[in-house]
Design a protein around this motif. Structure first.
Motif, short mmCIF file in Angstrom:
data_model
loop_
_atom_site.label_atom_id
_atom_site.label_comp_id
_atom_site.label_asym_id
_atom_site.label_seq_id
_atom_site.Cartn_x
_atom_site.Cartn_y
_atom_site.Cartn_z
N ALA A 183 0.77 -1.26 0.12
CA ALA A 183 0.04 0.07 -0.04
C ALA A 183 1.20 1.28 -0.16
O ALA A 183 0.51 2.27 -0.75
N ALA A 184 2.08 1.23 0.86
CA ALA A 184 3.06 2.41 0.94
C ALA A 184 3.55 2.73 -0.39
O ALA A 184 3.93 3.58 -1.10
N LEU A 185 3.88 1.35 -1.33
CA LEU A 185 4.33 1.43 -2.48
C LEU A 185 3.43 2.03 -3.50
O LEU A 185 3.77 2.80 -4.37
N GLY A 186 2.30 1.58 -3.63
CA GLY A 186 1.15 2.22 -4.10
C GLY A 186 1.06 3.68 -4.15
O GLY A 186 0.85 4.44 -4.96
N ALA A 187 1.18 4.38 -2.80
CA ALA A 187 1.27 5.87 -2.64
C ALA A 187 2.45 6.41 -3.39
O ALA A 187 2.20 7.29 -4.01
N ALA A 188 3.55 5.63 -3.41
CA ALA A 188 4.82 6.23 -4.09
C ALA A 188 4.49 6.19 -5.63
O ALA A 188 4.68 7.08 -6.51
N LEU A 189 3.72 5.12 -6.32
CA LEU A 189 3.68 4.95 -7.41
C LEU A 189 2.59 6.13 -7.89
O LEU A 189 2.63 6.59 -9.31
N LEU A 190 1.54 6.34 -7.24
CA LEU A 190 0.62 7.21 -7.38
C LEU A 190 1.24 8.72 -7.47
O LEU A 190 0.87 9.55 -8.37
N PHE A 191 1.99 8.89 -6.50
CA PHE A 191 2.70 10.29 -6.50
C PHE A 191 3.56 10.35 -7.83
O PHE A 191 3.47 11.58 -8.56
N HIS A 192 4.17 9.55 -7.96
CA HIS A 192 5.02 9.44 -9.30
C HIS A 192 4.29 9.80 -10.81
O HIS A 192 4.57 10.88 -11.52
N LEU A 193 3.17 9.21 -10.67
CA LEU A 193 2.28 9.24 -11.84
C LEU A 193 1.71 10.85 -11.97
O LEU A 193 1.62 11.53 -12.97
N ALA A 194 1.29 11.27 -10.77
CA ALA A 194 0.43 12.47 -10.42
C ALA A 194 1.65 13.63 -10.88
O ALA A 194 1.21 14.60 -11.49
N VAL A 195 2.74 13.66 -10.26
CA VAL A 195 3.77 14.42 -10.51
C VAL A 195 4.11 14.45 -12.03
O VAL A 195 4.16 15.69 -12.60
N ARG A 196 4.25 13.31 -12.78
CA ARG A 196 4.56 13.42 -14.09
C ARG A 196 3.28 14.03 -14.87
O ARG A 196 3.64 14.40 -15.98
N LEU A 197 2.15 13.77 -14.74
CA LEU A 197 0.97 14.41 -15.20
C LEU A 197 0.62 15.82 -14.96
O LEU A 197 0.19 16.63 -15.78
N GLY A 198 0.97 16.31 -13.59
CA GLY A 198 0.38 17.50 -13.34
C GLY A 198 1.17 18.12 -12.33
O GLY A 198 0.84 19.39 -11.82
N GLY A 199 2.65 17.76 -11.97
CA GLY A 199 3.20 18.48 -11.16
C GLY A 199 3.21 18.07 -9.73
O GLY A 199 2.68 17.33 -9.43
N GLY A 200 4.14 18.93 -9.00
CA GLY A 200 4.30 18.58 -7.70
C GLY A 200 3.06 18.57 -6.83
O GLY A 200 2.55 17.81 -5.81
N LEU A 201 2.44 19.62 -6.95
CA LEU A 201 1.13 20.01 -6.30
C LEU A 201 0.09 18.71 -6.42
O LEU A 201 -0.60 18.44 -5.65
N ALA A 202 -0.02 18.66 -7.67
CA ALA A 202 -0.88 17.30 -8.07
C ALA A 202 -0.42 15.90 -7.45
O ALA A 202 -1.35 15.39 -6.84
N GLY A 203 0.78 15.95 -7.40
CA GLY A 203 1.32 14.57 -6.86
C GLY A 203 1.08 14.75 -5.02
O GLY A 203 0.66 13.65 -4.58
#
Length: 185
Positions: free
Chosen positions: A91-111
């Protein structure tokens, strides 16, 4: 380099949060005992289910992939506490994957917003403190989201197949996720 360090730090921090919320031992439910009995029967008598095991809700069964994961972990000597910590780590790894995707798509705030929404749900205490098939949905949901974004960015048979396989696994862990698989197809 900085992004990679942020992902590792976020994963570690999310795991600490999961451990602090849920502790090192899972809450034991009737379903936990049913799952454990099925795992022991599979390992000890080589009699493994192909359909799942009945849950505490009459007429519902766990999907078989959840029991297969539990059986593999038990086969390697990982007990309930270890399986609980492994699910928390995923689940913690899932949070990191989601952060990576959101940063890539929308930047740090989105992450940051995506991870906050991911970790700050009303059932956060429950999913961090119990060991049941829905515990894997956070990780598998993040992987499915990554796979679907990859398909949208660059469609291709291989990527669609991978996304469909992840969706099928998700549906085979928790039957309520069948619609996820249908939406990918």
């Amino acid at each position: 380099m900085l992004h990679g360090a942020a992902l590792v730090a976020l994963c570690a921090a999310a795991w600490v949060v999961m451990l602090r919320l849920g502790g090192g031992s899972p809450i034991i439910w009737i379903d936990t005992f049913n799952d454990e009995r099925e795992v022991r029967q599979c390992l000890g008598q080589n009699s493994c289910t192909l359909t799942g095991v009945t849950t505490s809700i009459p007429g519902l069964t766990h999907a078989v992939a959840w029991l297969q994961l539990r059986t593999v972990l038990a086969g390697f000597g990982v007990g309930l506490d270890g399986a609980h910590r492994a699910v928390q780590l995923l689940a913690a790894l899932g949070a990191a994957l989601l952060f990576h995707l959101a940063v890539r798509l929308g930047g740090g705030l989105a992450g940051a917003a995506a991870v906050w929404l991911y970790l700050d749900r009303i059932d956060a205490m429950l999913r961090a403190s119990a060991l049941y098939n829905s515990s894997l949905l956070l990780f598998l949901g993040a992987v499915l989201l990554l796979a679907c974004v990859a398909v949208v960015e660059r469609p291709g048979a291989g990527r669609v197949t991978l996304a469909a396989l992840v969706a099928a696994l998700l549906a085979n862990v928790q039957l309520a996720c069948v619609l996820s698989g249908a939406s990918v197809v």
